[in-house]
Design an enzyme around this catalytic site. Structure first.
Site, PDB file in Angstrom:
ATOM      1  NE  ARG A  81     -20.649  -2.295  34.463  1.00 53.69           N
ATOM      2  CZ  ARG A  81     -20.206  -3.470  34.051  1.00 53.69           C
ATOM      3  NH1 ARG A  81     -19.029  -3.539  33.422  1.00 53.69           N
ATOM      4  NH2 ARG A  81     -20.896  -4.567  34.252  1.00 53.69           N
ATOM      5  CG  ASP A  99     -29.432  -8.427  33.268  1.00 50.02           C
ATOM      6  OD1 ASP A  99     -28.312  -8.553  32.751  1.00 50.02           O
ATOM      7  OD2 ASP A  99     -30.372  -7.813  32.738  1.00 50.02           O
ATOM      8  CG  ASP A 183     -16.350  -7.176  33.590  1.00 50.15           C
ATOM      9  OD1 ASP A 183     -15.654  -7.568  32.622  1.00 50.15           O
ATOM     10  OD2 ASP A 183     -17.308  -7.825  34.031  1.00 50.15           O
TER      11      ASP A 183
END
Length: 404
Positions: A81, A99, A183
């Site tokens: 990322r 996914d 995250d």
């Protein structure tokens, strides 16, 4: 010749993503937004299952510019990322897991919402396929809100639209030292720094796919990683928000979502050594951050478990867990003419355990479910009066602004 800046950079980190990547990329191709307004930056994180070849083939046929980066495996989602974010040129960035997949109108709707409201983060409604995503924040579409006035603190995954200028201005990146919860840290910081957040609840923008092979970009890992994640998020909140009700409201999230599950049903099956270790890991977090205001914001059973964790009382914690697992319901004890309701979980008014009554006192949201409970008393009247005063002051402020 001038190159127009794209509206959105889609960053896809991919590791051993086949065959799910096929549907993910198809959902990118199916976006209703003009392909000229989009760029894709895909990072193959050392896959050996054909993921890289699939991305290269997509780059050859896609209607929008696609950059494929292939690198040695970094061990987690943060590295890919960050690499993708470093290459992004769009006004906004969207992190798409390999996914998962997007709803066809997702990017068009989210960009329009951010542009319309000038907000820095947009949350698009998420639905799960073989996975259960958080639900409490999708009650209604909110053109402009913040982390204090909504339930967005309970969705801290990275799959949101972020204004890239916000990320650049604050040098924001995913923490590569964390193996889980990276995250949550990134998204909470974005919420706290954002000039407004939008919630798009009336259209499914994102499909969170549960893989049948059980593999996801985020690795499960040891329980110790969950404590690392809880510690990092608690420290971020404490660093960015001064002590008081606002900080406490945000700290509910790491206590409830990250820490408390370590002292849930699985704790009954843990070895004595792991139980001791979990309590040792929790001790500094409880000492630094747990307080009565946070306790008051959660349900009685959750509050009791965390109270016993704070006191390092393994056996009593196990007894509470056995009680809950057995399906027993605590007796509800009404006092003060029905205005106070206690839920008599184990050790309620047990002189030896000496757990304060306040731990068992149900707040109105939980107490309302019990017959005979009467919400009221001086506390409620005072809260209502304060709410009315705040509304009056806001109206007066708006009227004064309109008059200038």
């Amino acid at each position: 010749m001038t190159v127009t800046q794209p509206d959105v950079s889609i960053v896809i980190g991919a590791y051993e993503a086949m065959p799910y990547l096929v549907d993910c990329l198809a959902s990118v191709e199916a976006q209703t937004i003009d392909p000229a307004r989009v760029e894709v930056i895909a990072v193959d994180d050392g896959s050996s299952d054909g993921t890289g070849a699939c991305l290269e083939e997509f780059a050859d046929r896609a209607p929008m510019p696609v950059t494929v980066i292939r690198q040695a495996n970094s061990g987690g989602p943060s590295g890919p990322r960050n690499v993708g974010l470093g290459k992004a040129t769009g006004r906004y960035v969207f992190f798409l897991d390999a996914d998962d997949r997007l709803g066809p109108e997702a990017l068009e709707r989210m960009v329009a919402m951010a542009d319309r409201n000038g907000t820095d983060v947009v949350l698009g409604r998420v639905e799960g396929i073989n996975r259960k995503p958080p639900q409490s924040m999708w009650g209604s579409t909110l053109e402009r809100t913040d982390v204090w006035s909504s339930n967005i603190k309970f969705t801290l995954s990275a799959q949101k639209l972020f204004r890239r200028e916000l990320l650049t201005r604050h040098g924001m990146r995913f923490d590569e030292s964390l193996w889980t919860g990276e995250d949550a840290l990134f998204t909470m910081e974005a919420y706290l720094r954002a000039d407004g957040v939008s919630v798009l609840a009336d259209y499914t923008c994102y499909y969170l796919v549960g893989r049948e092979d059980g593999k996801h970009v985020t690795k499960g890992g040891s329980y110790t990683l969950r404590f690392d994640s809880a510690r990092a998020l608690m420290n971020l909140i404490a660093d960015m928000v001064p002590p008081g009700p606002r900080r406490d409201a945000l700290l509910v999230r790491p206590f409830l979502v990250t820490l408390l599950p370590q002292f849930g049903p699985k704790f009954l099956k843990d070895s004595a050594k792991i139980r001791r270790h979990k309590l040792e890991l929790a001790a500094p977090l409880m000492a630094a951050h747990w307080n009565e205001d946070i306790a008051r914001r959660i349900k009685v059973e959750e509050r009791l478990r965390l109270h016993l964790v704070a006191r390092q009382e393994t056996e009593r914690l196990l007894e509470v867990l056995r009680f809950t697992k057995s399906g027993q319901q605590p007796a509800a004890l009404l006092e003060q003419k029905g205005r106070r309701l206690y839920l008599a979980y184990p050790y309620f008014r047990d002189p030896e355990a000496a757990v304060p009554d306040a731990v068992y006192l149900a707040e109105p949201r939980e107490a309302r479910a019990h017959p005979g409970y009467r919400e009221g008393g001086p506390g409620l009247l005072l809260r209502r009066a304060l709410r009315k005063l705040r509304r009056t002051l806001r109206s007066a402020g708006r009227a004064a602004t309109a008059g200038h």
